[in-house]
Motif scaffolding. Structure first.
Motif: not given
Length: 94
Positions: A48-72
């Protein structure tokens, strides 16, 4: 001489009262940065990091929030182990 690289991810809320979890990816040869970025960290890189508008514009993969992160639930101390895995190294040679 072995130099072990580590990452510390602080709990997202009330870190002072949350437990500390120690983690090292399986291996040998698997850097723990992989686990941080695709499994347990607060931000993920995946298809999904490669499907964002930001990625399409910049070519840089987008960091996505992890709802299941251990840091929660805890702060996490993650090691690149054993050297020379990831940024860890041996004999003073990075």
């Amino acid at each position: 001489k072995m130099s072990v690289h580590y990452y510390y991810l602080e709990a997202e809320d009330q870190a002072e009262s949350k437990p500390l979890v120690l983690w090292s990816n399986g291996g040998p040869g698997a850097s723990s940065i992989f686990g941080i970025m695709v499994e347990l960290g607060p931000l993920l890189l995946n298809d999904d990091s490669l499907k964002t508008d930001e990625y399409k514009r910049t070519g840089i993969p987008t960091l996505l929030r992890n709802d299941y992160a251990w840091t929660k639930l805890a702060s996490v101390l993650i090691f690149d182990w054993p050297p020379p895995v990831g940024f860890s190294y041996c004999n003073g040679n990075p």
